[in-house]
Scaffold this active site. Structure first.
Site, PDB file in Angstrom:
ATOM      1  N   ASP A   1     -12.411  25.111  -7.578  1.00 28.83           N
ATOM      2  CA  ASP A   1     -12.151  26.123  -6.537  1.00 28.83           C
ATOM      3  C   ASP A   1     -13.087  27.306  -6.702  1.00 28.83           C
ATOM      4  OD1 ASP A   1      -9.872  24.653  -5.878  1.00 28.83           O
ATOM      5  OD2 ASP A   1      -8.521  25.969  -7.011  1.00 28.83           O
TER       6      ASP A   1
ATOM      7  N   GLU B   1       7.372  21.796  -7.455  1.00 26.88           N
ATOM      8  CA  GLU B   1       6.941  22.277  -6.135  1.00 26.88           C
ATOM      9  C   GLU B   1       7.965  21.851  -5.079  1.00 26.88           C
ATOM     10  OE1 GLU B   1       2.804  22.142  -5.237  1.00 26.88           O
ATOM     11  OE2 GLU B   1       3.167  21.716  -3.115  1.00 26.88           O
TER      12      GLU B   1
ATOM     13  N   HIS C   1      -8.097  25.817  -9.615  1.00 22.63           N
ATOM     14  CA  HIS C   1      -8.725  24.606 -10.165  1.00 22.63           C
ATOM     15  C   HIS C   1     -10.169  24.987 -10.502  1.00 22.63           C
ATOM     16  CE1 HIS C   1      -5.840  22.962  -7.154  1.00 22.63           C
ATOM     17  NE2 HIS C   1      -5.696  21.949  -7.972  1.00 22.63           N
TER      18      HIS C   1
HETATM   19  C1  XUL Z   1      -1.061  19.276  -4.448  1.00 23.08           C
HETATM   20  C2  XUL Z   1      -0.698  20.366  -5.360  1.00 23.08           C
HETATM   21  C3  XUL Z   1      -1.774  20.884  -6.227  1.00 23.08           C
HETATM   22  C4  XUL Z   1      -1.338  21.308  -7.591  1.00 23.08           C
HETATM   23  C5  XUL Z   1      -2.466  21.732  -8.498  1.00 23.08           C
HETATM   24  O1  XUL Z   1      -0.028  18.808  -3.675  1.00 23.08           O
HETATM   25  O2  XUL Z   1       0.414  20.826  -5.367  1.00 23.08           O
HETATM   26  O3  XUL Z   1      -2.380  21.942  -5.555  1.00 23.08           O
HETATM   27  O4  XUL Z   1      -0.434  22.351  -7.538  1.00 23.08           O
HETATM   28  O5  XUL Z   1      -3.419  20.733  -8.645  1.00 23.08           O
HETATM   29 CO    CO Z   2       1.322  22.412  -6.411  1.00 19.49          CO
END
Ligand code: XUL
Ligand code: CO
Length: 444
Positions: A108, A272, A105
């Site tokens: 970061d 995810e 990000h």
């Molecule tokens: C939060 C998450 C983030 C994204 C990127 O749960 O997964 O880190 O991957 O903003």
């Molecule tokens: Co993520």
């Protein structure tokens, strides 16, 4: 990392592949980056990526206590020099652990200043540093993103904020993040809307907020294309946390959102594992939903804990879960410009630098093994053959007519009454298939 020009931050050797029989905890057992399979090396196939926020900004804090992890490169008063040292350490790690990609990000890598202009200058100096490190090491950017969730100004969302001023600020921030991603040759750009949702409907105009989010994404895509960015855009669904409800709750609601607002041509899904399970789905389910619509993009590789109800972001060492996901990914034709980004963090007591290595070695070995097993499952054809056979009544005759839209209820009623009669039930063979999968997972 050339020894003569930069200090070494990790007292750990270059990680090497030693094969499945190795007992060396600092060696790969399944991930041989140079192994060529079907003409592609595992390094280029898996496209592993390190998440800067967890591995180089995470300090082990939780809601009940501050950080536990202390790193030598974090010491110093000048935030920009610390940020540069931290990045040197990160690139040393990327190289030693054989990760060809990283993700970050904007916030970061560089500290926020007093104004957006100062923040952008800070970012520019760290981007120049990153560019030099990328060039020196060959490590590339899988995707960039903007942190639109930590700063107080975003407490009620960024693109979905009730205040147009915040929307404008977020737009300015993402404009810069896109430029930075382009400058670093990023293969993609991710939107995770951490606070693009609501805490209570009492103060929320949901319809307007969703329209604003769509408008924001259209603006982002238009700007990125105008500066020549050719990477893939991703939307990363998550049901909740930090908000009570996030608008792109899961892949299915994300697809509905993208289609409603004409965005499906521009964005794919970054899936995810822990977000899938938070939404009440399996990892494989989310991959199948995205793949069924040609919208599978990339993976944030991690795992949750079924006994805990939140986003624990652990490294995934579950070969069976990852194998099933990998079967679906391979059937969908792979991840293209995407990859496996370890959006995962060390547990709070895992405070040593070596723990970062153990964690990523375990994650890489698990996904590489899963890839190899899934490839065998697909090549042997029994699972695929079973499924194809299960639906084969649609391949010809009236089944084909149903799929092609050539028959209606009247035709089918006539057919049942005159010819077909009662269908003969067939076993779904779930237990047989579960044993079949185990044979591959446990087998040689
Ligand atoms: C939060 C998450 C983030 C994204 C990127 O749960 O997964 O880190 O991957 O903003
Ligand atoms: Co993520």
């Amino acid at each position: 990392m050339p020894k003569n020009t930069r200090p070494q931050y990790f007292n750990v050797p270059q990680i090497r592949f030693e094969g499945p029989r190795s007992t060396n905890p600092l060696a790969f057992r399944h991930y041989d980056p140079s192994e060529s399979i079907d003409g592609v090396t595992l390094k280029n196939r898996m496209r592993f990526s390190i998440a800067y926020w967890h591995s180089f900004r995470g300090v082990g804090g939780d809601p009940f206590g501050p950080g536990t992890i202390r790193r030598p490169w974090e010491e110093g008063r000048d935030a920009i020099s610390v940020a540069k040292r931290r990045m040197d350490a990160a690139f040393e790690f990327f190289v030693k652990v054989e990760a060809p990609f990283w993700c970050f990000h904007d916030r970061d890598i560089a500290p926020e200043g007093a104004t957006l202009a100062e923040t952008n200058r800070n970012l520019d100096s760290l981007v120049a540093h990153a560019k030099a490190l990328q060039k020196a090491t060959g490590v590339r950017l899988l995707w960039g993103t903007a942190n639109l969730f930590s700063n107080r100004r975003y407490m009620c969302g960024a693109a979905t904020n009730p205040d147009a001023h915040v929307f404008a600020y977020a737009a300015a921030q993402v404009k810069k993040a896109l430029e930075v991603t382009q400058e670093l040759g990023g293969d993609g750009y991710t939107f995770w809307g951490g606070r693009e949702g609501y805490e209570t409907l009492l103060n929320t105009d949901m319809k307007r907020e969703q329209e604003h989010l769509a408008r924001f994404l259209h603006m982002a895509v238009a700007y990125a294309r105008s500066i020549g960015f050719k990477g893939q855009f991703y939307i990363e669904p998550k049901p909740k946390e930090p908000t009570k409800h996030q608008y792109d709750f899961d892949v299915a609601s994300g697809i509905a959102f993208l289609r409603t607002f004409g965005l499906e041509k521009h964005l794919k899904f970054n899936i995810e594992t822990n977000h899938a399970t938070l939404a009440g789905h399996s990892f494989q389910h989310e991959i199948e939903v995205a793949a069924s619509q040609g919208l599978l993009g990339s993976v944030d590789a991690n795992a949750g804990d079924t006994l805990l109800g939140w986003d624990t972001d652990q490294f995934n060492t579950d070969v069976k879960e990852t194998t099933l996901a990998m079967v679906s990914i391979l059937r969908a034709g792979g991840l293209g410009k995407g990859g496996f980004n370890f959006d995962a963090k060390l547990r709070r007591p895992s405070i040593d630098p070596e723990d970062l290595f153990y964690a990523h070695i375990g994650g890489m070995d698990t996904f590489a093994l899963a890839f190899k097993i899934a490839r065998r499952i697909i090549a042997d054809g029994e699972l695929g053959g079973f499924v194809a056979d299960r639906y084969s009544s649609y391949d010809s005759g009236f089944g084909r007519d149903i799929e092609k839209g050539r028959v209606g209820f009247r035709d089918l009623e006539k057919l049942v009454l005159s010819k077909l009669g009662e269908p003969v039930p067939r076993s779904g063979r779930q237990e047989y298939l579960e044993n079949l999968i185990n044979r591959y997972v446990d087998g040689p």
